[in-house]
Design an enzyme around this catalytic site. Structure first.
Site, short mmCIF file in Angstrom:
data_model
loop_
_atom_site.label_atom_id
_atom_site.label_comp_id
_atom_site.label_asym_id
_atom_site.label_seq_id
_atom_site.Cartn_x
_atom_site.Cartn_y
_atom_site.Cartn_z
N LYS A 65 -4.05 0.73 8.11
CA LYS A 65 -4.92 0.06 7.14
C LYS A 65 -5.21 0.92 5.91
O LYS A 65 -5.15 2.14 5.99
CB LYS A 65 -6.25 -0.28 7.81
CG LYS A 65 -6.11 -1.38 8.83
CD LYS A 65 -7.42 -1.61 9.55
CE LYS A 65 -7.24 -2.75 10.56
NZ LYS A 65 -8.35 -2.82 11.50
N ASP A 92 10.99 -3.12 -1.15
CA ASP A 92 9.97 -4.13 -0.86
C ASP A 92 9.19 -4.46 -2.14
O ASP A 92 7.97 -4.35 -2.20
CB ASP A 92 9.04 -3.64 0.26
CG ASP A 92 8.28 -4.80 0.92
OD1 ASP A 92 8.66 -5.97 0.68
OD2 ASP A 92 7.33 -4.54 1.66
#
Ligand SMILES: *[C@@H]1O[C@H](CO)[C@@H](O)[C@H](O)[C@H]1NC(C)=O
Ligand SMILES: *[C@@H]1O[C@H](CO)[C@@H](O)[C@H](O)[C@H]1NC(C)=O
Ligand SMILES: *[C@@H]1O[C@H](CO)[C@@H](O)[C@H](O)[C@H]1NC(C)=O
Ligand SMILES: *[C@@H]1O[C@H](CO)[C@@H](O)[C@H](O)[C@H]1NC(C)=O
Ligand SMILES: *[C@@H]1O[C@H](CO)[C@@H](O)[C@H](O)[C@H]1NC(C)=O
Ligand SMILES: *[C@@H]1O[C@H](CO)[C@@H](O)[C@H](O)[C@H]1NC(C)=O
Length: 837
Positions: free
Chosen positions: A533, A645
């Site tokens: 995270k 990405d």
């Protein structure tokens, strides 16, 4: 443009190599003779001592001596060395070869600064091909050379000169061959330097503040005698060699040489300068401004030298007013890298006389080194135009070891677990030294191990900081612990400065991270990825940070995490999100980034709550920024990098809506020429993936270009790349947008928020760029540089229109006719720049 005259490095090194064989103990022409406490002169691999012309004797290094510890006793000598051997110092005619880690160890009778001079020449040998040797050289706590080799210039002797600070009573020089290679050395000098030679603190540019270099190592890269001849070690007070400056002058016509007899040079009574700093030979010549006719344009005198980005440099300027006839008649400005170093330098009031030797030191920040060039200028005062003359007598440039304790690259000599334990004594110290040496070796091996990603720790990795963000860094709060060995100060501010100035990130303690994130408060999570995270962190002073906490349980996450560190350590760019530091305490893998207050681009296009829609111009600027970031990844770094990405959630916006490309977790270095493709498991995000990558498992930069094409249509249409809720023909944005584009009706699917602002020619350029990116085959797609060019042009067309209209609103949508594209103005030769910064 003025031609940059650069002296091939090998010539410089060659001159240094052949001349500095005379020495410290040689007849210095000055009375202040310096007698070094420690004076080790070693002719490596020689069968007997070598006597030089200057009277110094270099002793040999039989393996039995306490100096050397090496697993195999390999000595070679060049008996029939072909090239101009008579010019060469006999020191180069023998060498020691090391097949594995080997250490020279010297007793230090007086701690403090010491010179280390290393002599290298890959002499021919039947058994060992020294030209192929690749190796690293360390001291106990510094990297001097990292993966050094001679492939590029096999026939030139190399002399490297360093100044290191020794703490204990022992100085080690450790040679570590690269895997399957060898190391070698021809001669070594370890000699005490006078304490007064290098200051403990210097002025730093920018900003003007004190910078502590007392624990740094230095590498002398340039030592120039302005307006004068080569000064050899024989005539120097400390065995140094000074080269003529002419090859470094940017515009020779701007300067003329001045000379006075050396005996006229005076040194100040207060000993603020002595002949040890520089001999009178240096101060008695200078370059001065060539044209002092006030009717003519006055130029700066400019010297340009090559510098390595990412390093700070110590610059020493030697001045002596040998041209004035009266006191206070010389005022001039001194600039370093275009920044004001000294305004209105008035030598006679500083030295209270003419022909008095004076010097000033600066450290320059790596952020000011542009195009790998270090620039020193002297020129007319800007406040008083009646003074037009300027001078410089000598110049020394020394590279300063970075925060990784290295003078060559970003890798530290030891793993962090050995740092900060200097207080151990006796047996403990000895053990620590051994442990450190082992740690270092392990760490170095790990660094070059290709499957390094599999290791479970990144203790030895150092993290860079985007140098364009040093102001951000300076605003960070106290550095509670700096385990990378820089100086600690009470205020903490300057150590932060020091760490940022090196271009390397800061170390955070786990406690600091916990505090900043309120112990990883779930409601402060600002992003989630394969690695774990991302939290919003706030330091005590209010500085916001994005804190990415690795999730060590996921193997894939760990690899990506490490990949990202490795990638980021090579990258610095205004349009890449910068890494600020890290924390690896308690087996945590935490990366700290600058906080991008405006979040992902995607949120500003659609799906974000209550965000003001971006204008067309903002969208163009953001697209350009992201394209620059990608362009840099593909072409700017040492090796091309494929992001893998690219998507609108990985393009982040800062408080000024400057776009920065984020998340290199999936990055892989682009294939080199021999290796035409990298086949890896398909990664990336659905909807953005290069179709060719699916077909052929080939990954190239053009895969990023494809994804960027999808991003461009997303920017234009403000909808997701994939929206499964839509009718089948609309699900995939790339297909859908191309269909409309080819029908010439792209205007029908433009985000209604901006449809009215876009100038048709700007839209055409933009859409053309996007369409080209989405070509089926990589070869048909443009490079990021080409895309960037088109986007810049689209912005120019939009701005031109805005000015013409005077409304700032562009042309109303109704005047837009997609079928009229062919009438549009084509790019002229007045093209916008394509260059990323
Ligand atoms: C040593 O290696 C270099 C670089 O690979 C090569 O060019 C050279 O011919 C080799 N020399 C010998 C004597 O094998
Ligand atoms: C630098 O600091 C050391 C130790 O504090 C001291 O011995 C040395 O004289 C100082 N050097 C200068 C040039 O002031
Ligand atoms: C030392 O300086 C003198 C006087 O400038 C010069 O004649 C001599 O050649 C120099 N010697 C060396 C070895 O540089
Ligand atoms: C300076 O000006 C004078 C007269 O204008 C001229 O003769 C002389 O050549 C000029 N000097 C230089 C260095 O340009
Ligand atoms: C000298 O260089 C400085 C910094 O690069 C620049 O600001 C200044 O305008 C230059 N002065 C002249 C006369 O060219
Ligand atoms: C840096 O180099 C590039 C390409 O050689 C050149 O276009 C650019 O103007 C240079 N920048 C500076 C500030 O000199």
């Amino acid at each position: 443009m003025l031609e940059w005259k650069r002296v091939p490095m090998f010539i410089i090194l060659y001159i240094l190599a052949i001349t500095s064989t005379t020495s410290t103990n040689a007849i210095a022409s000055q009375n202040d003779k310096f007698v070094p406490q420690d004076n080790y002169l070693i002719s490596c691999g020689a069968s007997a001592s070598v006597q030089l012309d200057d009277g110094r004797t270099f002793r040999s290094d039989p393996e039995s001596t306490s100096f050397l510890s090496t697993p195999a006793d390999i000595k070679i000598t060049a008996n029939n060395f072909p090239t101009a051997a008579s010019l060469l110092s006999p020191l180069y005619l023998s060498a020691r070869v090391f097949s594995d880690v080997s250490t020279y160890s010297f007793f230090v009778s007086q701690p403090g600064r010491h010179w280390i001079r290393l002599y290298f020449l890959p002499i021919p040998d039947k058994q060992y091909n020294l030209t192929t040797a690749t190796f690293s050289v360390f001291t106990d706590d510094m990297v001097l050379l990292h993966d050094f080799s001679f492939i590029a210039s096999p026939l030139n002797p190399v002399l490297r000169e360093y100044i290191v600070t020794t703490q204990g009573d022992n100085l080690k020089i450790i040679f570590t061959p690269k895997k399957d290679s060898i190391a070698f050395i021809n001669a070594i000098e370890v000699v005490s330097a006078p304490a007064s030679l290098i200051p403990n603190t210097t002025n730093s540019l920018p900003p003007q503040e004190q910078f502590d270099i007392s624990n740094n190592a230095l590498q002398v890269v340039y030592r120039l005698n302005m307006g004068g001849a080569l000064v050899t070690a024989f005539n120097d007070t400390l065995g140094r060699t000074w080269l003529p400056d002419a090859p470094f002058l940017k515009l020779e016509a701007a300067a003329k040489a001045a000379w006075v007899p050396p005996r006229t040079i005076k040194y100040p009574d207060d000993k603020t300068n002595t002949p040890l700093i520089a001999p009178a030979f240096i101060y008695s010549t200078a370059q001065q401004t060539a044209s002092t006719n006030t009717s003519q344009a006055i130029f700066n005198i400019t010297w340009e030298m090559e510098a390595e980005p990412g390093f700070k440099y110590l610059i020493r300027l030697h001045f002596c007013d040998i041209i004035s006839k009266a006191l206070n008649s010389l005022y001039f400005n001194v600039y370093i890298n275009g920044m004001m170093g000294v305004p209105n330098l008035d030598l006679s009031s500083l030295t209270m006389g003419l022909a008095v030797a004076y010097y000033q030191d600066f450290t320059v920040d790596s952020s000011s080194i542009i195009n790998s060039t270090l620039m020193v200028q002297v020129g007319p005062s800007t406040t008083d135009s009646s003074y037009t003359d300027a001078i410089l007598n000598g110049l020394e440039v020394m590279k300063i070891s970075n925060q990784a304790n290295s003078l060559d690259g970003l890798f530290s000599p030891k793993s962090s677990s050995q740092l900060g334990k200097r207080t151990l004594t006796g047996v403990g110290l000895a053990l620590a030294v051994i442990a450190a040496a082992l740690g270092m070796v392990i760490c170095c091996r790990r660094n070059r191990r290709p499957e390094w990603q599999k290791t479970n720790s990144f203790h030895s990795w150092f993290l860079p900081l985007n140098s364009s963000h040093s102001s951000f860094m300076s605003s960070c709060s106290r550095l509670s612990r700096n385990r990378f060995g820089s100086t600690r100060t009470k205020s903490g501010f300057s150590s932060i400065f020091a760490s940022s100035a090196y271009g390397i990130g800061r170390y955070f303690t786990f406690a600091e991270i916990q505090k900043a994130t309120k112990n990883f408060e779930e409601k402060d999570v600002i992003g989630v990825g394969g690695f774990g995270k991302v939290y919003l962190g706030v330091l005590e002073d209010g500085t916001k940070l994005a804190i990415k906490r690795g999730n060590p349980s996921s193997d894939q996450g760990m690899n990506e995490f490490l990949t990202e560190i490795q990638m980021l350590s090579k990258l610095r760019h205004r349009h890449l999100v910068s890494l600020i530091g890290c924390c690896d305490e308690n087996n945590e893998m935490i990366l700290v980034y600058e906080f991008m207050s405006n979040g992902p681009l995607r949120d500003h296009l659609y799906g974000g709550t209550n965000l003001k829609p971006l204008s067309w111009k903002q969208r163009l600027e953001i697209s350009i920024g992201a394209a620059k970031g990608l362009h840099y990844l593909h072409t700017g770094a040492a090796q091309g990098i494929i992001h893998r990405d690219v998507k609108t959630t990985n393009i982040l916006l800062d408080e000024n809506f400057v776009a920065k490309v984020a998340d290199f977790g999936l990055s892989k270095a682009a294939p080199s020429l021999e290796q035409t493709h990298v086949s890896t498991a398909v990664k990336g995000s659905f909807g953005y993936l290069d179709p060719e990558y699916f077909r052929r498992q080939q990954l190239t930069e053009k895969s990023d270009v494809y994804s960027f094409g999808v991003v461009l249509f997303e920017v234009l249409c403000a909808r997701p790349a994939i929206n499964p809720a839509l009718p089948r023909d609309q699900v995939n944005l790339a297909e859908w947008a191309l269909t409309w584009y080819r029908k010439g009706e792209l205007n029908k699917i433009i985000d209604p928020h901006i449809a009215g602002q876009i100038r048709p020619d700007s839209l055409e350029m933009f859409a053309e760029a996007a369409e080209k990116c989405l070509a089926d085959y990589g070869v048909d797609r443009p490079s990021m540089g080409d895309v960037l060019w088109k986007l810049e042009f689209a912005l120019q067309l939009q701005e031109k229109g805005d000015i013409v209209d005077g409304t700032g609103n562009g042309i109303p949508m109704k005047s837009f006719n997609a079928s009229g594209f062919d009438d549009m103005e084509k790019p002229s030769s007045a093209m916008p720049p394509v260059q990323g910064r």
